[in-house]
Motif scaffolding. Structure first.
Motif, short mmCIF file in Angstrom:
data_model
loop_
_atom_site.label_atom_id
_atom_site.label_comp_id
_atom_site.label_asym_id
_atom_site.label_seq_id
_atom_site.Cartn_x
_atom_site.Cartn_y
_atom_site.Cartn_z
N GLY A 178 45.01 34.31 45.46
CA GLY A 178 44.18 33.77 44.38
C GLY A 178 44.71 32.44 43.89
O GLY A 178 43.93 31.55 43.53
N SER A 199 34.22 33.06 44.60
CA SER A 199 34.97 33.09 45.85
C SER A 199 34.50 31.98 46.78
O SER A 199 33.33 31.84 47.04
CB SER A 199 34.77 34.45 46.52
OG SER A 199 35.61 34.53 47.62
N SER A 253 40.56 42.97 44.90
CA SER A 253 40.02 41.78 45.57
C SER A 253 39.18 40.96 44.58
O SER A 253 38.94 39.78 44.80
CB SER A 253 39.20 42.16 46.79
OG SER A 253 38.03 42.84 46.38
N ARG A 254 38.74 41.58 43.50
CA ARG A 254 38.04 40.83 42.45
C ARG A 254 39.01 40.42 41.34
O ARG A 254 39.11 39.24 41.00
CB ARG A 254 36.90 41.69 41.87
CG ARG A 254 36.26 41.15 40.61
CD ARG A 254 35.54 39.84 40.88
NE ARG A 254 35.00 39.25 39.67
CZ ARG A 254 35.67 38.52 38.80
NH1 ARG A 254 36.95 38.28 39.00
NH2 ARG A 254 35.09 38.01 37.73
N MET A 299 40.68 36.76 42.18
CA MET A 299 39.94 35.75 41.40
C MET A 299 40.49 35.59 39.99
O MET A 299 39.82 35.04 39.11
CB MET A 299 38.47 36.13 41.35
CG MET A 299 37.87 36.15 42.74
SD MET A 299 36.19 36.66 42.71
CE MET A 299 35.94 37.10 44.42
N GLY A 342 39.83 34.22 50.41
CA GLY A 342 39.32 35.56 50.11
C GLY A 342 39.42 36.48 51.32
O GLY A 342 39.86 37.62 51.21
#
Lengths: 588, 258
Positions: free
Chosen positions: A500, A515, A417-418, A422, A520
């Motif tokens: 993303g 974010s 998720s990071r 992103m 997100g």
């Protein structure tokens, strides 16, 4: 500008007039921001205000319960005399307020004095320097002081009411807290200047952000290991004795708390003596800190850094061995240099920007916590009330064999998720470099995919192997689990990277604020749904067929075929669907 | 082809860009030829940076075409971008990379040979007086050093077309002079240099031809002599610029205030 104006600006009498002006400016900035915010932002601010009010009600309830607990005979039996403890409450709260404001003001003052960028503007305006510093200190204190009042005041006033303290006790509580807050902020400003003298302010802010994030996250997760029901009388007594140590007559922090209790209980001589001592000490610390901080800031002492870093020696290139040259050439032939360059650059940026690290370390801490919990459970499903049918318990037991996969995938879900979500946004305002370079969409997507996939795979496999070794899982189960994790991460990375691309945001200064928007949340939801479905496809046949007495290897093969197909589809199809968006990124 | 037989390396035709209802660039057409330095002038908000962003492939035009080195930026973006070098007005560079690492990254993006990349990095760091700071992170660089690093990055692949948005802002006089000399050398070697600037003296002294854009429209293109013939007898570029873009009245206001 007339001399009269200058004299007026510099007079001590007008100091607070300028402080008021500067604070009013902050209010105007806040109000203007609120007025011009989008409806969603306004609702968010109002909700936050309501939450604070809710917090106030909660604090009152909590203090009421706490005081009832302190007066209960049960507690007296548990820890002995509660009188000492009650007398120590003001000392505890006042000390906590001082330390809390000292620590939190450090970060706020660092931002306000060195990073906000308005100091040059303010210093060049006809405003006394002292007024600027006082306004900055008040700005640093006010939010935290409000929080301390929110949680500390109900307890202190509740204590006064329950113990029947003198009426003077109540305003003095406010006065003492305010003075301590000012002294703490003054000391924090000196601390900021001492630190900034050695390290660049931006670097200090980065490290501070990282430490605060990791510390708070570690504290929140460490609660998972505490078993409050197992606390013994002895441990409780020791904890309360430790609190009483704060109430030492030699501690200046204790003087303020003791003065409140003494005045409250009518011991005027000692109470007023200690109060005067507190007033002189806090006032002195504040005035001295303020004068010193002003002087250090204005003289430029705190801006001139003392370099602690040694100048790096210029590296001379060692001759490359023929074998190394062949290997490098082979790698260069296999991987396009643009793809390799983006991957290497992203890894360097992630590793070097410490502000990213808190987001990357969080999944590792979570993984370690849950892995320890799984290992502590011995791989057995929770028995509950023991009413579940044996078949269900058997199914659960078979499922628990793959608990390590669940933890590894949870870690990977957090990390992706990071890293994937992103992947594009982290380029920020530097994206022009990639956009103006002759790099195809396929190369760009592949590079961003690899940057997310490779470290996640390594970390998740590391967790999986470590837990499997501790649990002594069979080699076959481990091999199956490794493939499952690799495939599932491939699908999750594809989904996250797709979101993303859709929600890419290049307009940010702080990586912790990359974010933005709903992409997100949608990404987290979609990837969680995918994880559940893919795990069902991977493990469903394995668990079911094994429960029915079938061949484990055969069931695992079926699982791999079903789950693998779903994972690969999620790895490629969503990205293929958004490929045209990539060439338009950054044009908003 | 121009009069000297040089082919155009930048060619815009009826270029239009809308941002919602706002027309940022309206029907802009011009060519920049091999060996030419082309100055692009205009008041704030006239559409200079938008035009530049369309030339280098950062923005998609609403309509019209841009060709760089004969390649359409929209249909052959990789070939067009491979010919381009771009220096933006604000040098946003990866702050945690060192200057050397950034140049290596750019060299790899342009698929340059590894040995050439290393040689070129040393040359450029030396040229821009960055060799001492080459291994320091970019976030420790001053604005001028970042500007020079951005210029070095644009020159890594020895582009045929160089597009610069306000290249001398924040540079010390020595660096500014060095950049001006270098741009002239590049043009002499056959590159096309396209630069936007607010410093009219630079445009007047350096540029072979000048384009003036106002309110999204290209209102004048030509050599200094051709621009002078458009005006009402003005001789300096500043007077021509103010006359064409409607800023001359400010000079009268200043006179009244005096």
């Amino acid at each position: 500008m007339t001399d009269a104006f200058l004299a007026d600006a510099q007079s001590v009498g007008n100091l607070w007039h300028y402080v008021g002006k500067l604070l009013r400016l902050r209010w105007v900035i806040f109000y203007s921001g609120f007025r011009r915010a989008k409806l969603r932002g306004k609702i968010g601010t109002i909700v936050l205000g309501l939450l604070v009010l809710g917090g106030l009600a909660f604090a009152f309830t909590l203090s009421f319960l706490l005081l009832r607990l302190l007066r209960s005979p049960g507690l007296e039996q548990f820890i002995g005399d509660t009188g000492l403890l009650l007398a120590g409450v003001p000392v505890l709260i006042v000390s906590a307020a001082f330390v809390g404001i000292l620590l939190t003001s450090f970060g706020v003052l660092l931002q306000a004095l060195y990073l906000a960028g308005d100091m040059d503007f303010l210093l060049s305006a006809p405003v006394p320097l002292r007024a600027i510093f006082i306004a900055k200190l008040l700005q640093a204190i006010l939010p935290n002081f409000s929080l301390i009042l929110l949680f500390g005041l109900p307890v202190l006033y509740g204590l006064g009411a329950s113990e029947g303290y003198n009426v003077l006790y109540y305003p003095l509580v406010l006065l003492v807290l305010a003075l301590l807050a000012l002294a703490a902020a003054g000391l924090a400003s000196l601390l900021v200047m001492a630190v900034v003298r050695v390290f660049p302010a931006r670097r200090v802010a980065e490290v501070l952000g990282f430490l605060v994030a990791i510390l708070s996250f570690t504290c929140s997760q460490s609660g998972q290991f505490v078993r409050f029901s197992n606390i013994s009388n002895d441990q409780a007594t020791r904890a309360f004795t430790l609190l009483n140590h704060l109430n030492s007559p030699w501690s200046p922090l204790a003087w303020s708390g003791r003065s409140l209790v003494d005045i409250g209980e009518g011991r005027w001589l000692s109470g007023i003596g200690l109060l005067l001592l507190t007033l002189v000490l806090t006032g002195g610390v504040f005035a001295l800190s303020l004068a010193t901080a002003e002087r250090l800031y204005y003289s430029g002492w705190a801006r001139v850094q003392v370099s602690t870093r040694k100048k790096r020696a210029i590296h001379t290139r060692r001759p490359v061995a023929a074998q190394d040259r062949e290997l490098t050439a082979a790698v260069n032939r296999a991987i396009p240099s643009a793809l390799r360059a983006i991957v290497v650059k992203d890894f360097l940026m992630l590793r070097r920007d410490i502000r990213n690290m808190s987001q990357l370390v969080t999944p590792i801490i979570m993984g370690i916590v849950y892995a320890l919990l799984l290992i502590r459970s011995g791989g057995q499903p929770p028995a509950g009330r023991g009413e579940a049918p044996p078949a269900v318990m058997e199914l659960m037991k078979n499922l628990m064999v793959y608990g390590n996969v669940g933890i590894s995938l949870f870690v990977s879900w957090l990390l992706l998720s990071r890293l994937a979500m992103m992947g594009f946004s982290q380029e920020g305002k530097n994206y022009w470099l990639l956009k103006t370079a002759p790099v195809s969409t396929a190369t760009l997507l592949s590079a961003k995919y690899l940057v997310a996939y490779l470290p996640t795979l390594v970390l998740s496999w590391g967790f999986l192997v470590a837990i499997s070794l501790v649990q002594r899982a069979s080699l076959g189960t481990l091999a199956f689990s490794l493939v499952v994790v690799a495939l599932t991460i491939a699908g999750t990375a594809g989904l996250n990277l797709t979101f993303g691309v859709v929600g890419a945001n290049f307009d940010w200064e702080d990586p912790r604020r990359i974010s933005q928007g709903s992409a997100g949340c949608l990404s987290a939801l979609a990837s969680m749904v995918f994880l559940v479905i893919s795990l069902g496809l991977f493990f469903g046949p394995a668990v079911l067929i094994k429960s029915l007495g079938g061949s484990e290897a055969f069931s695992q093969l079926i699982g791999l075929a079903l789950g693998g197909a779903a994972s690969l589809a999620c790895a490629f199809i969503p990205l293929w669907l958004v490929r045209r968006r990539v060439s338009r990124l950054g044009e908003a | 082809m121009n009069d000297t037989g040089n082919p155009p390396l930048i060619e815009t035709k009826n270029l239009v860009k809308h941002f919602g209802d706002k027309i940022a660039v309206n029907n802009v057409s011009f060519e920049v030829y091999e060996g030419e330095i082309f100055g692009f002038l205009g008041p704030n908000g006239a559409g200079k940076t938008t035009t530049i962003k369309m030339i280098v492939g950062l923005l998609q035009p609403t309509s019209g075409t841009v060709k760089v080195a004969g390649y359409d930026v929209q249909t052959q973006p990789l070939l067009a971008k491979a010919s381009n070098g771009y220096v933006p007005d604000t040098p946003n560079l990866y702050p945690k990379l060192s200057g050397r690492e950034l140049l290596r990254f750019v060299g790899d993006l342009y698929e340059l040979d590894h040995q050439r990349v290393e040689r070129r990095i040393d040359e450029l760091l030396n040229l821009f007086d960055l060799d001492q700071a080459g291994d320091d992170p970019i976030d420790s660089y001053s604005h001028g050093m970042q500007q020079k690093t951005a210029l070095a990055a644009a020159l890594m692949h020895d582009p045929r077309v160089l597009v610069l948005d306000e290249p001398t802002v924040g540079l010390d006089p020595r660096s500014a002079r060095m950049i001006k000399d270098m741009l002239r050398q590049m043009a002499n070697r056959g590159a096309a240099v396209f630069l936007s600037t607010h410093i009219l003296e630079i445009a007047e002294r350096m540029c072979d031809r000048i384009g003036i854009i106002d309110k999204g429209e290209l209102i004048a293109v030509g050599t200094m002599a051709e621009l002078r013939s458009l005006g009402k007898g003005e001789t300096s570029l500043e007077d021509i610029f103010l006359s064409l873009t409607g800023g001359a009245e400010y000079a009268e206001i200043a006179e009244v205030l005096r």
